[in-house]
Design an enzyme around this catalytic site. Structure first.
Site, PDB file in Angstrom:
ATOM      1  N   ARG A  68      70.177  59.523 -18.599  1.00  0.00           N
ATOM      2  CA  ARG A  68      70.674  58.297 -19.237  1.00  0.00           C
ATOM      3  C   ARG A  68      72.067  58.488 -19.847  1.00  0.00           C
ATOM      4  NH1 ARG A  68      66.968  54.411 -20.014  1.00  0.00           N
ATOM      5  NH2 ARG A  68      68.860  53.204 -19.879  1.00  0.00           N
ATOM      6  N   ARG A 113      74.547  53.295 -22.886  1.00  0.00           N
ATOM      7  CA  ARG A 113      74.029  53.728 -24.193  1.00  0.00           C
ATOM      8  C   ARG A 113      75.087  54.135 -25.210  1.00  0.00           C
ATOM      9  NH1 ARG A 113      67.894  56.044 -23.427  1.00  0.00           N
ATOM     10  NH2 ARG A 113      67.105  53.944 -23.194  1.00  0.00           N
ATOM     11  N   ARG A 157      80.081  45.934 -22.235  1.00  0.00           N
ATOM     12  CA  ARG A 157      78.865  45.132 -22.413  1.00  0.00           C
ATOM     13  C   ARG A 157      79.112  43.910 -23.301  1.00  0.00           C
ATOM     14  NH1 ARG A 157      75.293  43.392 -21.855  1.00  0.00           N
ATOM     15  NH2 ARG A 157      73.350  44.206 -22.666  1.00  0.00           N
ATOM     16  N   ASP A 184      69.044  50.862 -12.238  1.00  0.00           N
ATOM     17  CA  ASP A 184      67.835  50.988 -13.044  1.00  0.00           C
ATOM     18  C   ASP A 184      66.650  51.216 -12.118  1.00  0.00           C
ATOM     19  OD1 ASP A 184      66.986  50.422 -16.054  1.00  0.00           O
ATOM     20  OD2 ASP A 184      65.378  49.766 -14.725  1.00  0.00           O
ATOM     21  N   TYR A 199      55.536  48.851 -15.490  1.00  0.00           N
ATOM     22  CA  TYR A 199      56.381  47.689 -15.812  1.00  0.00           C
ATOM     23  C   TYR A 199      55.979  46.479 -14.970  1.00  0.00           C
ATOM     24  CZ  TYR A 199      59.420  50.427 -18.853  1.00  0.00           C
ATOM     25  OH  TYR A 199      59.908  51.185 -19.887  1.00  0.00           O
TER      26      TYR A 199
HETATM   27  C1  LIG Z   1      61.738  53.604 -17.998  1.00  0.00           C
HETATM   28  C2  LIG Z   1      63.134  53.481 -17.407  1.00  0.00           C
HETATM   29  C3  LIG Z   1      63.880  52.267 -17.260  1.00  0.00           C
HETATM   30  N1  LIG Z   1      65.077  52.620 -16.669  1.00  0.00           N
HETATM   31  C4  LIG Z   1      65.134  53.964 -16.452  1.00  0.00           C
HETATM   32  C5  LIG Z   1      63.899  54.533 -16.885  1.00  0.00           C
HETATM   33  C6  LIG Z   1      63.496  55.995 -16.747  1.00  0.00           C
HETATM   34  C7  LIG Z   1      64.165  56.880 -17.727  1.00  0.00           C
HETATM   35  C8  LIG Z   1      63.844  56.593 -19.179  1.00  0.00           C
HETATM   36  O1  LIG Z   1      62.687  56.700 -19.567  1.00  0.00           O
HETATM   37  O2  LIG Z   1      64.794  56.279 -19.906  1.00  0.00           O
HETATM   38  C9  LIG Z   1      66.192  54.744 -15.814  1.00  0.00           C
HETATM   39  C10 LIG Z   1      67.595  54.303 -15.958  1.00  0.00           C
HETATM   40  N2  LIG Z   1      68.113  53.151 -16.523  1.00  0.00           N
HETATM   41  C11 LIG Z   1      69.473  53.154 -16.424  1.00  0.00           C
HETATM   42  C12 LIG Z   1      69.860  54.307 -15.697  1.00  0.00           C
HETATM   43  C13 LIG Z   1      71.283  54.550 -15.220  1.00  0.00           C
HETATM   44  C14 LIG Z   1      71.925  55.807 -15.458  1.00  0.00           C
HETATM   45  C15 LIG Z   1      71.985  56.283 -16.883  1.00  0.00           C
HETATM   46  O3  LIG Z   1      71.666  55.550 -17.818  1.00  0.00           O
HETATM   47  O4  LIG Z   1      72.426  57.431 -17.050  1.00  0.00           O
HETATM   48  C16 LIG Z   1      68.705  55.041 -15.447  1.00  0.00           C
HETATM   49  C17 LIG Z   1      68.568  56.397 -14.766  1.00  0.00           C
HETATM   50  C18 LIG Z   1      70.411  52.132 -16.924  1.00  0.00           C
HETATM   51  C19 LIG Z   1      69.966  51.162 -17.943  1.00  0.00           C
HETATM   52  N3  LIG Z   1      68.762  50.492 -17.990  1.00  0.00           N
HETATM   53  C20 LIG Z   1      68.757  49.646 -19.063  1.00  0.00           C
HETATM   54  C21 LIG Z   1      69.996  49.760 -19.743  1.00  0.00           C
HETATM   55  C22 LIG Z   1      70.411  48.984 -20.968  1.00  0.00           C
HETATM   56  C23 LIG Z   1      71.139  47.767 -20.543  1.00  0.00           C
HETATM   57  C24 LIG Z   1      72.008  47.266 -21.652  1.00  0.00           C
HETATM   58  O5  LIG Z   1      73.124  47.783 -21.796  1.00  0.00           O
HETATM   59  O6  LIG Z   1      71.556  46.343 -22.325  1.00  0.00           O
HETATM   60  C25 LIG Z   1      70.762  50.711 -19.047  1.00  0.00           C
HETATM   61  C26 LIG Z   1      72.163  51.154 -19.355  1.00  0.00           C
HETATM   62  C27 LIG Z   1      67.664  48.733 -19.424  1.00  0.00           C
HETATM   63  C28 LIG Z   1      66.286  49.295 -19.373  1.00  0.00           C
HETATM   64  N4  LIG Z   1      65.672  49.791 -18.243  1.00  0.00           N
HETATM   65  C29 LIG Z   1      64.410  50.243 -18.562  1.00  0.00           C
HETATM   66  C30 LIG Z   1      64.203  49.970 -19.943  1.00  0.00           C
HETATM   67  C31 LIG Z   1      62.946  50.288 -20.711  1.00  0.00           C
HETATM   68  C32 LIG Z   1      65.382  49.371 -20.452  1.00  0.00           C
HETATM   69  C33 LIG Z   1      65.671  48.856 -21.840  1.00  0.00           C
HETATM   70  C34 LIG Z   1      65.966  49.904 -22.843  1.00  0.00           C
HETATM   71  C35 LIG Z   1      66.974  50.957 -22.437  1.00  0.00           C
HETATM   72  O7  LIG Z   1      66.552  51.920 -21.792  1.00  0.00           O
HETATM   73  O8  LIG Z   1      68.165  50.857 -22.737  1.00  0.00           O
HETATM   74  C36 LIG Z   1      63.467  50.889 -17.615  1.00  0.00           C
END
Ligand SMILES: Cc1c2[nH]c(c1CCC(=O)O)Cc1[nH]c(c(CCC(=O)O)c1C)Cc1[nH]c(c(CCC(=O)O)c1C)Cc1[nH]c(c(C)c1CCC(=O)O)C2
Length: 355
Positions: free
Chosen positions: A39, A43, A52, A88, A163
């Site tokens: 991640r 973030r 964002r 994602d 999910y």
């Molecule tokens: C369970 C899971 C998800 N997504 C992901 C997982 C597995 C890893 C983990 O447990 O963190 C994986 C993921 N999600 C995202 C990436 C991209 C690469 C990276 O972040 O390095 C990756 C590898 C972007 C994202 N995916 C999401 C964001 C946030 C979007 C925003 O900016 O509002 C990002 C950058 C949204 C997302 N997507 C998901 C959730 C629960 C959320 C909301 C909360 C959060 O994790 O931020 C599902």
């Protein structure tokens, strides 16, 4: 002939440029550990947060220019050895008919599948809905000039299914999803099958478009009893892992809270496993098949600690790395929101300068 030599030379130079993580995954001895962070894109990156304010998550995902910018940000800002595709794990359900809103509280599915006893009949698979991701990969690859490897990924079948069934994140261990899985075993198998097929096609297409290593994120492995997970979900990991490995791309499998179940991971599923922070690293080594390397397992919250404490923790891996080399420096889960960027930078600098 000379042309072939030039091509080979070009390929070789590309390979020489920034291949630390790829060499590590091939089991080669390297000059220092490779480092990236789960991640890492989004973030905590100031430039991401600014972007964002102007664009939604969905907009960034559907704009190759923006997606490429975000993917490459951590390479420049944090100094990691690999970029991970900005996407994602839940894009796969959207290609199976799910309608997802990306809200402040995370992804929300308009129609959680656990309300249907015939959930698999609700699916509408359409792989072409993922084409925009491949356009993003093409754009990212066109912008990488120093050979930084690009990581592709997918969700593990249990995490993705949680999910799809429950429809959103929960603080209750995905009770509705797990209850559904226990109450509807035949239907669950059909969902796993459909999901695995779509995931394999998606993974293969990512490789065709140029991802050079591939991670399977099974964040929710621990919501089921280990034996249930191993019997019903691990065969899908094996199929996905094998499909990617067959194309010559190494696979890292992250199964959070799998615990003793790590013993069931075999080299036909993955090249490395990523160890969560709850498991002691040296105990994990005893459990995991010796042909499989390790990634992780820093507690993500150590990012909030002082540099001295972080350094001590990094040094605790040095004896292992010096003897075995098959370790990729990473966290035991994702970078937490609000983590100090300077801690991530400290880790990459430390490993580059003081290892
Ligand atoms: C369970 C899971 C998800 N997504 C992901 C997982 C597995 C890893 C983990 O447990 O963190 C994986 C993921 N999600 C995202 C990436 C991209 C690469 C990276 O972040 O390095 C990756 C590898 C972007 C994202 N995916 C999401 C964001 C946030 C979007 C925003 O900016 O509002 C990002 C950058 C949204 C997302 N997507 C998901 C959730 C629960 C959320 C909301 C909360 C959060 O994790 O931020 C599902």
């Amino acid at each position: 002939m000379y042309f072939l030599y030039l091509c080979n030379d070009f390929v070789q130079r590309q390979y020489d440029m920034n291949d630390l993580i790829l060499r590590t995954l091939q089991g080669k001895k390297t000059e220092r550990p490779a480092v990236w962070f789960m991640r890492q894109a989004g973030r905590v990156l100031p430039d991401y947060l600014k972007l964002r304010d102007l664009h939604s998550f969905d907009e960034i995902m559907h704009t190759p220019d923006l997606c490429a910018q975000v993917t490459l940000m951590p390479v420049h800002t944090i100094g990691v050895d690999a970029a991970i595709l900005f996407s994602d794990i839940l894009v796969v359900p959207t290609a199976m008919g799910a309608n997802i809103s990306w809200t402040d509280k995370g992804p929300v599915f308009s129609t959680p599948l656990c309300q249907y006893s015939d959930a698999s009949k609700q699916l509408k698979p359409d792989a072409s809905k993922l084409d925009y991701i491949y356009r993003n990969i093409d754009e990212i690859k066109s912008r990488i000039s120093d050979g930084t490897p690009l990581i592709g990924f997918c969700g593990g079948p249990l995490t993705t299914l949680c999910y799809m069934l429950q429809g959103r994140s929960t603080d209750n261990q995905f009770n509705d999803a797990v209850s559904y899985i226990f109450s509807n075993p035949a239907e669950t198998d059909r969902l796993i099958e459909a999901l695995t097929e779509m995931t394999i096609e998606y993974a293969r297409n990512q490789v065709k478009h140029g991802v050079q290593l591939f991670q399977i994120f099974e964040t929710n492995a621990g919501v089921l009893p280990q034996n249930e997970y191993i019997a019903h979900f691990m065969p899908a990991i094996q199929r996905i892992g094998q499909a990617v490995k067959e194309m010559g791309v190494p696979v890292i499998y992250f199964a959070k809270s799998l615990g003793l179940g790590l013993q069931a991971v075999t080299p036909d599923m993955c090249d490395f496993v990523s160890i969560d922070w709850q498991m002691d690293f040296y105990e994990a080594r005893k459990l995991v098949n010796p042909a499989i390397g390790l990634q992780g397992n820093l507690d993500p919250r150590i990012l909030f600690a002082s540099e001295e404490i972080i350094q001590q923790k990094l040094e605790s891996y040095r004896p292992y790395w010096e003897e075995h080399h098959n370790w990729i420096l990473n966290l035991g889960h994702g970078v937490p929101p609000q983590a100090p960027l300077k801690s991530l930078q400290f880790i990459t600098n430390y490993v580059k300068r003081s290892w």
